[in-house]
Design an enzyme around this catalytic site. Structure first.
Site, PDB file in Angstrom:
ATOM      1  N   VAL B 420       0.350  -1.442   0.115  1.00  0.00           N
ATOM      2  CA  VAL B 420      -0.136  -0.169   0.230  1.00  0.00           C
ATOM      3  C   VAL B 420       0.929   1.536   0.051  1.00  0.00           C
ATOM      4  O   VAL B 420       0.286   2.228  -0.140  1.00  0.00           O
ATOM      5  CB  VAL B 420      -1.323  -0.028   1.327  1.00  0.00           C
ATOM      6  CG1 VAL B 420      -2.025  -0.828   1.033  1.00  0.00           C
ATOM      7  CG2 VAL B 420      -0.185   0.351   2.076  1.00  0.00           C
ATOM      8  N   HIS B 421       2.374   1.141   0.340  1.00  0.00           N
ATOM      9  CA  HIS B 421       3.233   2.303   0.492  1.00  0.00           C
ATOM     10  C   HIS B 421       4.135   2.340  -1.169  1.00  0.00           C
ATOM     11  O   HIS B 421       4.833   1.430  -1.929  1.00  0.00           O
ATOM     12  CB  HIS B 421       4.127   2.052   0.910  1.00  0.00           C
ATOM     13  CG  HIS B 421       3.566   1.676   2.520  1.00  0.00           C
ATOM     14  ND1 HIS B 421       4.146   1.465   3.412  1.00  0.00           N
ATOM     15  CD2 HIS B 421       2.176   2.461   2.128  1.00  0.00           C
ATOM     16  CE1 HIS B 421       2.957   1.480   4.725  1.00  0.00           C
ATOM     17  NE2 HIS B 421       2.706   1.661   4.035  1.00  0.00           N
ATOM     18  N   LEU B 422       3.384   3.061  -2.168  1.00  0.00           N
ATOM     19  CA  LEU B 422       3.865   2.870  -3.108  1.00  0.00           C
ATOM     20  C   LEU B 422       4.701   5.028  -3.754  1.00  0.00           C
ATOM     21  O   LEU B 422       4.057   6.099  -2.693  1.00  0.00           O
ATOM     22  CB  LEU B 422       2.972   3.400  -4.652  1.00  0.00           C
ATOM     23  CG  LEU B 422       1.662   2.201  -4.046  1.00  0.00           C
ATOM     24  CD1 LEU B 422       0.646   2.568  -5.510  1.00  0.00           C
ATOM     25  CD2 LEU B 422       2.601   1.123  -5.061  1.00  0.00           C
TER      26      LEU B 422
END
Lengths: 116, 487
Positions: B420-422
């Site tokens: 979920v961390h881009l």
């Protein structure tokens, strides 16, 4: 909103896959879960939707060949990169829907006693 | 209360001084600070406005309404990595875990030196972080955290591993408990601030491309909710669409350089742990994390309602399916790694969305296996009866000796890897070989196109990134205000 028609390609395989994985899921619930999968597929990003559309055609072809049960069993466990993502995608969406909507569903898809 | 309005009205052309594209952790603070400094600001957001509390957190309904593509988005690779992005007023801040971790000094120093980022002062970033923490009411849960959260802490502590509660941007009522917090997302904080200062937020507006004349952007071509086209002329533009859609928009606008070539994520693998007591919380996530192995990996808890548990068991359904009836005694946990791999965002002509790819390195794969094994160990130490890892052919882990079998049998290609961390698709800095934007976010080779979101982070920070994103965003926009107001 995503268009239903563009997603209907996934319906036959999704229905057959759920019928095998969750044999006690009643047809109405299965239909609802399959519709949910179809709507989500219609809303996929364009490149994914294209790839899923191609895989849907290929997987559907197999449904018309021989034993449907054997075909679903084999095709849903193919260890082929990308290709194996198709049954996995359908299963993930459908399972998430079934257990979010009816959390006490039994592992075979049957209704829990308390729901009866 | 929905604060957005249709900026176009009956027309199809708008002129503004500053256009901000996207209303998440990048766009909203940018808009608030610019509007308060007297700039004429329009924020356009592709998604819609939803009031806090109107949608059940971590539900399929939320995914449909507030996530891009219903939360089903994938970076292609071996394995493909599922990721999610918010697409609504407030962006990812409306849907994420709300956990707040200050930018690590070690990471900021590494970025400053490695990417030649000018004037990146640690004290300045700390001061900004203080400010953001006040604005977002960053706080710890009052009283005890949920049982699922306590289990993670208990397991780590009994192994002697460093762990702790991570504060969140939540406000809690007096005498409230762990589940009574109200998320201080952008629709509760910076967006109202921006609008009170005169900014306009227009939702349901997708920017197709920027019109470029040489190095200067003059207008944005947009598609509105009703399918009508529109055009927005501006003097300055801030692109804040997140690490996937910011580079995609720049590419569609013909901007070249280091754009979309260095996507970084925190690849994550999961397991489900079953306890003797009911620990499942269906609308929140644990607040504890295990930080013993930072910066290489960290462990935390995931959303665990029954549908998501079924998803976590799905990779090994035939063997694990019987556990779903015990979902009230189960919770999902994750191991996230700091990856050496990189990915790409590639805008394809004629396609509405970009192709996204990601390649894990050999070290990443090894680290995922080790991290999942360690997480399983922590859950057993917490008292779990059994642990069910999310990969095809995974063994049930009932005792520490089983962890070796888990690690030996793990392969990233068999696992549901997600993130979920881009970030990092337009890295900031002056090194032309590495960076897509300068030290304050202006896209190299342009005069007035600025990026102000997670795309600017030179690499994945190893912690929940929102605080880092916001601190850099505030720093950059203050610099813009200084330069342009004084000019």
């Amino acid at each position: 909103m995503p268009s239903r028609s563009s997603a209907s390609r996934v319906t036959p395989y999704a229905d057959a896959l759920l019928a095998r994985d969750l044999p006690a899921l009643d047809p109405q619930r299965r239909g609802e879960a399959v519709e949910f999968v179809a709507i989500r597929v219609a809303d996929l990003p364009a490149p994914m939707k294209l790839a899923v559309g191609i895989l849907a055609v290929v997987f559907d072809l197999g449904l018309s060949l021989g034993s449907r049960r054997t075909y679903i069993s084999v095709s849903s466990r193919l260890p082929i990169p990308f290709v194996s993502e198709y049954p996995r995608l359908i299963r993930s969406l459908a399972f998430a829907y079934v257990w979010e909507k009816w959390p006490d569903t039994r592992p075979d898809g049957g209704r829990a006693q308390v729901e009866a | 209360m929905n604060l957005s309005k249709d900026a176009f009205g009956a027309g199809d052309h708008i002129e503004v001084e500053v256009l901000i594209i996207g209303s998440g952790a990048g766009g909203s603070p940018t808009a608030a600070l610019l509007a308060e400094a007297g700039f004429d600001v329009l924020i356009v957001e592709e998604g819609e406005w939803y009031d806090q509390g109107s949608i059940k957190p971590f539900s399929l309904d939320q995914m449909e309404k507030q996530y891009r593509s219903g939360g089903v988005t994938v970076a292609l690779g071996r394995p493909s990595i599922a990721y999610t992005e918010g697409r609504c007023a407030g962006g990812g801040t409306e849907v994420n875990s709300g956990l707040y971790k200050r930018p690590p000094h070690s990471m900021l120093t590494k970025w400053r030196d490695g990417y030649q980022i000018q004037n990146l002062e640690l004290d300045d970033i700390d001061d900004i972080a203080d400010e953001i923490e006040r604005d977002l009411s960053v706080s710890y849960v009052p009283g005890e955290s949920t049982l699922a959260s306590q289990a993670l802490a208990r397991g780590a502590t009994s192994l002697g591993w460093q762990n702790g509660e991570i504060p969140r941007w939540m406000s809690y009522p007096e005498r409230g408990d762990a589940l009574s917090g109200k998320r201080q997302s952008m629709t509760e904080t910076y967006l109202p601030r921006a609008i009170n200062a005169g900014a306009i937020l227009s939702t349901g507006v997708r920017v197709e491309r920027l019109e470029m004349t040489d190095a200067t952007a003059g207008a944005a071509v947009v598609e509105r909710r009703d399918g009508k086209a529109g055009r927005i002329s501006f003097r300055h533009v801030f692109v804040c669409c997140g690490a996937i859609h910011t580079p995609a928009l720049l590419q569609r606008s013909g901007i070249k350089g280091n754009i979309g070539k260095s996507l970084a994520v925190h690849p994550t693998v999961k397991l489900s742990a079953k306890f003797s007591e009911e620990i499942n919380v269906d609308n929140d996530v644990p607040v504890h994390q295990v930080t013993e192995f930072f910066p290489h990996s960290s462990f935390g808890g995931s959303a665990s309602q029954a549908g998501l548990l079924a998803l976590a068991l799905n990779d090994n359904w035939r063997a694990f399916r019987g556990q779903i009836t015990d979902w009230r005694r189960m919770s999902v946990y994750y191991a996230a790694i700091t990856s050496e791999g990189r990915g790409r965002v590639i805008s394809v002509p004629g396609m509405r969305d970009p192709v996204v790819t990601y390649r894990l390195t050999k070290n990443d794969r090894t680290l995922l296996a080790i991290s999942l094994g360690r997480l399983a160990l922590a859950m057993l130490a917490a008292g779990a009866e059994a642990v069910y890892p999310s990969f095809r052919g995974a063994p049930v882990v009932r005792r520490p000796a089983d962890v070796a079998r888990l690690e030996a049998g793990f392969s990233a290609t068999k696992a549901s890897v997600m993130s979920v961390h881009l970030c990092s698709t337009v890295p900031m800095g002056e090194d032309p070989r590495l960076c897509g934007a300068d030290s304050f976010g202006r896209v190299h080779g342009t005069t007035n196109v600025r990026v102000n979101d997670a795309s600017l982070l030179p690499s994945a920070p190893g912690v929940n990134p929102q605080a880092t994103v916001m601190a850099l965003v505030v720093r950059n926009v203050r610099r813009f205000i200084e330069e342009n107001v004084h000019a």
